[in-house]
Design a protein around this motif. Sequence first.
Motif, short mmCIF file in Angstrom:
data_model
loop_
_atom_site.label_atom_id
_atom_site.label_comp_id
_atom_site.label_asym_id
_atom_site.label_seq_id
_atom_site.Cartn_x
_atom_site.Cartn_y
_atom_site.Cartn_z
N THR A 100 -23.84 101.64 20.64
CA THR A 100 -23.89 101.70 22.10
C THR A 100 -25.34 101.68 22.60
O THR A 100 -25.67 101.01 23.58
CB THR A 100 -23.19 102.96 22.59
OG1 THR A 100 -21.84 102.96 22.13
CG2 THR A 100 -23.20 103.04 24.11
N LEU A 148 -27.14 98.94 25.05
CA LEU A 148 -27.85 99.22 26.30
C LEU A 148 -29.22 98.56 26.31
O LEU A 148 -29.65 98.00 27.32
CB LEU A 148 -27.98 100.73 26.51
CG LEU A 148 -26.70 101.48 26.91
CD1 LEU A 148 -26.94 102.98 26.90
CD2 LEU A 148 -26.21 101.02 28.27
N GLY A 165 -26.45 95.66 27.91
CA GLY A 165 -25.03 95.96 28.01
C GLY A 165 -24.70 96.75 29.27
O GLY A 165 -25.59 97.31 29.94
N ARG A 166 -23.42 96.81 29.59
CA ARG A 166 -22.99 97.48 30.83
C ARG A 166 -23.23 98.98 30.75
O ARG A 166 -22.91 99.62 29.76
CB ARG A 166 -21.50 97.21 31.06
CG ARG A 166 -20.98 97.72 32.40
CD ARG A 166 -19.53 97.35 32.60
NE ARG A 166 -18.67 98.05 31.65
CZ ARG A 166 -18.17 99.27 31.87
NH1 ARG A 166 -18.45 99.90 33.00
NH2 ARG A 166 -17.39 99.84 30.98
N ALA A 167 -23.82 99.52 31.81
CA ALA A 167 -24.08 100.96 31.87
C ALA A 167 -22.84 101.68 32.38
O ALA A 167 -22.13 101.17 33.25
CB ALA A 167 -25.26 101.24 32.79
N ASP A 168 -22.60 102.86 31.84
CA ASP A 168 -21.43 103.65 32.23
C ASP A 168 -21.86 105.11 32.37
O ASP A 168 -22.42 105.69 31.42
CB ASP A 168 -20.32 103.50 31.18
CG ASP A 168 -19.02 104.17 31.61
OD1 ASP A 168 -19.04 104.94 32.60
OD2 ASP A 168 -18.00 103.92 30.96
N ARG A 199 -34.12 101.79 28.51
CA ARG A 199 -32.99 101.70 29.45
C ARG A 199 -32.61 103.12 29.83
O ARG A 199 -32.43 103.99 28.96
CB ARG A 199 -31.82 100.99 28.77
CG ARG A 199 -30.62 100.76 29.66
CD ARG A 199 -30.77 99.51 30.50
NE ARG A 199 -29.60 99.32 31.36
CZ ARG A 199 -28.49 98.70 30.97
NH1 ARG A 199 -28.42 98.19 29.74
NH2 ARG A 199 -27.49 98.56 31.79
N SER A 204 -28.70 102.33 36.85
CA SER A 204 -29.34 101.91 35.61
C SER A 204 -30.69 101.27 35.91
O SER A 204 -30.84 100.54 36.90
CB SER A 204 -28.44 100.91 34.87
OG SER A 204 -29.11 100.35 33.77
N ALA A 229 -30.31 91.05 28.70
CA ALA A 229 -29.16 90.31 28.17
C ALA A 229 -29.57 88.89 27.76
O ALA A 229 -29.09 88.36 26.75
CB ALA A 229 -28.04 90.25 29.21
#
Length: 572
Positions: free
Chosen positions: A36, A40, A44-47, A92, A100, A115
């Motif tokens: 993960t 990041l 990658g998508r931040a959550d 990040r 983010s 990306a």
Amino acid sequence: MRIRSLGVIDDAVVELSPGFTAVTGETGAGKTMVVTSLGLLLGGRADAALVRIGARNAVVEGRIAVPEGSPAVVRAEEAGAELDEGALLVSRTVSAEGRSRAHLGGRGVPVGLLAELADDLVAVHGQSDQQGLLKLSRQRQALDRYAGYAVAVPLGKYAEAYKRLRAVTVELEEITTRARERAQEADLLRFGLEEIAAVEPRAGEDTELAEEAERLGHAEALASAAAVAHAALAGNPEDPEGVDAGTLVAGAQRALEAVRAHDPALAGLTDRIGEIGILLRDVAGELAGYADDLDADPLRLAAVEERRAALTALTRKYGEDVAEVLAWAESSAARLTELEGDDERIGELTAERDALRSELGALAQELSEARTEAAERFAAAVTEELASLAMPHARVSFDIRQTDDPDGVEVNGRTVAYGPSGVDEVELLLAPHPGAPPRPIAKGASGGELSRVMLAVEVVFAGTDPVPTYLFDEVDAGVGGKAAVEIGRRLARLAKKAQVVVVTHLPQVAAFADRQLLVEKTNDGSVTRSGVKVLEGEDRVRELSRMLAGQEDSETARAHAEELLAAARADA
């Protein structure tokens, strides 16, 4: 990488070796957080759910070595990033609210840039990627990626022609399906233009007529006022005894003229009175002319009002004033020309559509032939790789087919369905052993077989479209025994050409690693800086024993672990 406040990880540093690094640990220890974290760093998508409970934000920092002059370096430098001794410093931050931020080489950058760089730096694969490989679209994309320019060039031309065909088709459908509405619109425009043409309005005419109507409506009052004013200025012939302004001013001027020579100031005033006399005579003359020219004809007033009524009828429909009416007429004439040219336009679009469909068919055929040729080589290469992954009798092939569609394009004498990527449906087939018919991997491959097929595909890509780093997250799921040993061996071979990081539960795979990292929690359930450590010597044997038998101190497990390590070293 340094990871802080991410999931179960409080604060940990992960040092990855240049070769093959295996990341191991108990289930739930936080191994996947390594994947993960790298995700990041690569955009990658931040959550917000990733942020450790109680922390304001999660932070991942990494130092990525990059080849000089590589596309990633060029793109990073374009964004203002600076290299640090041949490496990019990437960070990040994800806040607990889900916001983010990304930094690259000391500069704040959009997350999307990370990306972009990822495509040239790291190939990440997990169990979700295995499921993705079951989709026909992903299988076609994999084949196209392997084929390279042989497919990319005709595919680019095809995509451009497809896009134009879609635009032409939409416009043609709009014209033909809306023919009635467009005819009604043309009739309304034509009626309006004819109505305006019948009146023939002139720009500014409405203002001029309003002024004239006002003047004609008060002609008597205006004439009377002008006569009174003229008499006051120039006198009334019917009253010779009357005193007017002109006579008074002339008298004042004569009085001063007699003495002006004695005082320059008085001479100036005398001249100004003379100017007043001239101005009075001019105004009086204009008033006389105004009264003579004033038209009190009621017929003219009626004509003006009639004309104003005609213009008002236009402004009620087509604009606030005559200027807007004329503007409406101009734009409507252009629109009417467009509508009346529908038949001609339909003919042009139909001809262009037919030409594009013919061109698309030729490009689709070229694209299909390129895929077919590449599929044979790709399938042979993957089959060869499977032989080294304990599937010596497995055979991989591709089924490239088209679907008949009367509304499609013509390819090789058939009218077939088409889409944005061509006319081909590409499906990967697997025959796991001799005598077994080739079946789609979505139906005929077990979890372990699917893991090995995906690994074989990635290894083949490594030889044709390599990236510096490969990250595999438990892609060996469902595999054990000899197959697991072969996967470990193959990953070790791949690591001779690139950096390979594997999150695994299999001791047979971990034994082949150049470096093994153990992720373990502390008593409070978190992973601290000391919770990610490099295993060497006795520690590595203990971890492999745990992975083998769940018993670190079992003599049998230890012996097996040492045997695995010895076999892996001998293979290297």
